[in-house]
Design an enzyme around this catalytic site. Structure first.
Site, short mmCIF file in Angstrom:
data_model
loop_
_atom_site.label_atom_id
_atom_site.label_comp_id
_atom_site.label_asym_id
_atom_site.label_seq_id
_atom_site.Cartn_x
_atom_site.Cartn_y
_atom_site.Cartn_z
CG HIS A 101 -2.03 0.81 1.18
ND1 HIS A 101 -2.03 2.36 1.36
CD2 HIS A 101 -3.17 1.04 0.53
CE1 HIS A 101 -2.77 2.73 0.89
NE2 HIS A 101 -3.78 2.40 0.69
CD GLU A 149 -5.53 1.93 -3.22
OE1 GLU A 149 -7.18 1.40 -2.88
OE2 GLU A 149 -4.58 2.32 -2.30
#
Ligand SMILES: O=C[C@H](O)COP(=O)(O)O
Length: 294
Positions: free
Chosen positions: A123, A207
């Site tokens: 992430h 993302e």
């Protein structure tokens, strides 16, 4: 009597679309379990077993997954297993080592043991300071996860939003950055995923870093163009015969301030969504599900 948690078999097939939620480190343990219960209640029958009437129809289209903080995993697994909810559970990270003297780390095997079938890796908040995970480290973690039978959810995305340039330049810069994150992962997966192996899927969450924690998601045109280009390259280089990853299914989700309206704007071009803050309100999740099932 307390419900025991059992390790979950690695899914060998997944429906067309995936819808995941990470609550990052936002919720306390108590908030996490009550959130999951509220979500389950609100989304029934979407979350019930495929054997139930309506549940079957939905389960063929949509797979949910939930990624809470480590301390809540066991309780979440208890809740999901006792209520027979068709929702996959994932950890927010795992170690690149299988076991050993690694204080503070959590292994892929431990995640599996407490009911996870997925793990989120790389992430943006872990790639950034102070953790600073490199592409190579993320790829090493992905390999260990897959060897333990976990489906990896790998987050990728360009750091900056390019402004004042042509659309093709903006997309080109993003694609270059994303490919540089995707390829080390695929290379480390040679020989351990795909046909005849326990794990048949790799899920990438695209993302753009600049769209995480923002007011609104990245523009749909940008997302679609970047994912199309990356998907095409991955297919050509790795998934075609002789590419080394035959039989591997690669899915691309969008994440970054996603919520109601995001799916509609993407016009079915992606394989699902990965929700953050906007999923804290269960009604938003209901609205997203509605869009995805239309
Ligand atoms: O893990 C989820 C993504 O980072 C998106 O988070 P966000 O929707 O709060 O921007």
């Amino acid at each position: 009597m307390t419900q025991e948690v059992t390790a979950v078999a690695t899914p060998q097939s997944l429906p067309r679309y995936l819808l995941g939620i990470s609550t990052k480190m936002y919720f306390s343990h108590a908030q996490t379990t009550s959130y999951l219960q509220r979500l389950a209640t609100a989304l029934t029958p979407s979350l019930t077993l495929p054997s139930r009437p309506k549940g079957k129809e939905i389960a063929e289209k949509l797979q949910f997954f939930y990624i809470p903080s480590f301390p809540s995993l066991y309780s979440c697994a208890q809740l999901l297993q006792s209520q027979k909810l068709s929702i996959l559970l994932g950890g927010q990270d795992c170690s690149e080592y299988a076991s050993g003297a690694h204080t503070g780390c959590v292994s892929a095997g431990q995640l599996r043991e407490v009911g996870c079938s997925m793990v989120e890796l790389g992430h943006a908040e872990r790639r950034a300071a102070p953790v600073c995970e490199s592409d190579a480290l993320v790829a090493a973690k992905v390999r260990v996860a897959v060897e333990m039978g976990l489906i990896p959810l790998v987050c990728v995305g360009e750091k900056e939003k390019v402004v004042g340039e042509s659309v093709s330049r903006r997309i080109g810069v993003a694609v270059e950055e994303v490919v540089a994150q995707v390829e080390p992962v695929l290379r480390r997966l040679m020989g351990v995923v795909g046909d005849g192996k326990e794990v048949r899927f790799v899920v990438f969450a695209y993302e753009p870093v600049w769209a995480i924690g923002a007011e609104r998601p990245a523009e749909a045109d940008h997302v679609v163009a970047v994912v199309r280009a990356v998907r095409e390259l991955v297919t050509r280089r790795y998934l075609k015969q002789g590419g080394g990853l035959d039989g591997l299914e690669v899915r691309f989700l969008y994440g970054g301030s996603a919520g109601p309206g995001t799916w509609k704007a993407l016009k079915g071009e992606l394989d699902g969504l990965f929700l953050g803050r906007f999923a804290h309100d269960v009604e938003n999740v209901q609205a997203v599900v509605q869009e995805m099932l239309e």
